[in-house]
Design an enzyme around this catalytic site. Sequence first.
Site, mmCIF file in Angstrom:
data_model
loop_
_atom_site.group_PDB
_atom_site.id
_atom_site.type_symbol
_atom_site.label_atom_id
_atom_site.label_comp_id
_atom_site.label_asym_id
_atom_site.label_seq_id
_atom_site.Cartn_x
_atom_site.Cartn_y
_atom_site.Cartn_z
ATOM 1 N N ASP A 1 -2.787 -10.551 -2.210
ATOM 2 C CA ASP A 1 -3.327 -10.279 -1.046
ATOM 3 C C ASP A 1 -4.885 -9.710 -1.259
ATOM 4 O O ASP A 1 -5.211 -9.355 -2.354
ATOM 5 C CB ASP A 1 -2.699 -8.867 -0.732
ATOM 6 C CG ASP A 1 -3.005 -8.501 0.797
ATOM 7 O OD1 ASP A 1 -2.175 -8.556 1.803
ATOM 8 O OD2 ASP A 1 -3.951 -7.735 0.962
ATOM 9 N N HIS B 1 0.896 -1.143 0.074
ATOM 10 C CA HIS B 1 0.056 0.194 -0.065
ATOM 11 C C HIS B 1 0.654 1.312 -0.049
ATOM 12 O O HIS B 1 0.314 2.431 -0.254
ATOM 13 C CB HIS B 1 -0.912 0.117 1.238
ATOM 14 C CG HIS B 1 -1.805 -0.900 1.156
ATOM 15 N ND1 HIS B 1 -2.899 -1.235 0.125
ATOM 16 C CD2 HIS B 1 -2.438 -1.966 1.925
ATOM 17 C CE1 HIS B 1 -3.617 -2.096 0.396
ATOM 18 N NE2 HIS B 1 -3.515 -2.611 1.633
HETATM 19 ZN ZN ZN Z 1 -4.283 -6.998 2.803
#
Ligand code: ZN
Length: 299
Positions: free
Chosen positions: A162, A126
Amino acid sequence: MSIRVHPCFNPLVKIITHSRCTEYYTHGHPERPARISGTARRLSEQTEIELNWTQASRASDASILRAHSPEHIARLHISCDFDSDTPHHDGIEEHARASAGAALDALKFARAGETVFSLMRPPGHHATRDEAMGFCYLSNIAIATLEALATGTKRVAVFDFDVHHGNGTEAILINQPGAAFFSIHQYPCYPGTGESNVGNNCFNYPVAPHTPRESYRNTLSQALDDLKRFKPELVAVSAGFDAYAHDPIAQETLEAEDFHWLGGELRKVGVPMFSLLEGGYSDDLPQLIMAYLKGVIGK
Ligand SMILES: [Zn+2]
């Protein structure tokens, strides 16, 4: 007569980790030291996979600056939380440098024909060029991908399974010659991006919450088929285990055997690959990683 063993079939798994990655935490935060210590214990106690443990290196400025701004590195020194999910910790820069260093080590070992998994925190997918967010401070996988491209690899595919969209990886690698990004994730979900493809090399596969696992697997297969068409020389895997049915922070349905299957499918791509731990917040994380690694070595 000697038989040449394909590098991706190497049954010995190298695990990169570092004691410092369990030294920081925020009480009650899902991204916690037990993710690593519990997995390390499980891996140490088992006899099904032959392991070779190694300590993570420290990523240099030269490598990090391919993916992040100098201002971002400087910001890691400032003792102020990045957002409500992403606290500042004393020494977080060094923790993040070790996790990015492990990604660079993983690249090196994959190129040498080894099967390798980085068991580190913090995760990375992220983090954008200028921002820490979503438990991530440096984009480990983008740093390793850009290093690969800068040092002779022509085509690198990043496969991100993910459950959350790898917005940081995408933001750093968008339209990067030689790189392609494939992210399969729950949508809608944090961080709210990844609904459709962007740029000329970022391919997103949004999956609705509570999608049955057979259907989730079909989407993973479709992404893998697209990845193979890109003809990568190297596959970098953002290995997050939070699409698991019992993960506390997402709403998907995969089981340990699905991660085993996925490891096997990635192995079948037949080019050097390395995997970096991203998310996965269930207490069952150790067994999910075990299942994945067994798949990767074809066991
Ligand atoms: Zn995640």
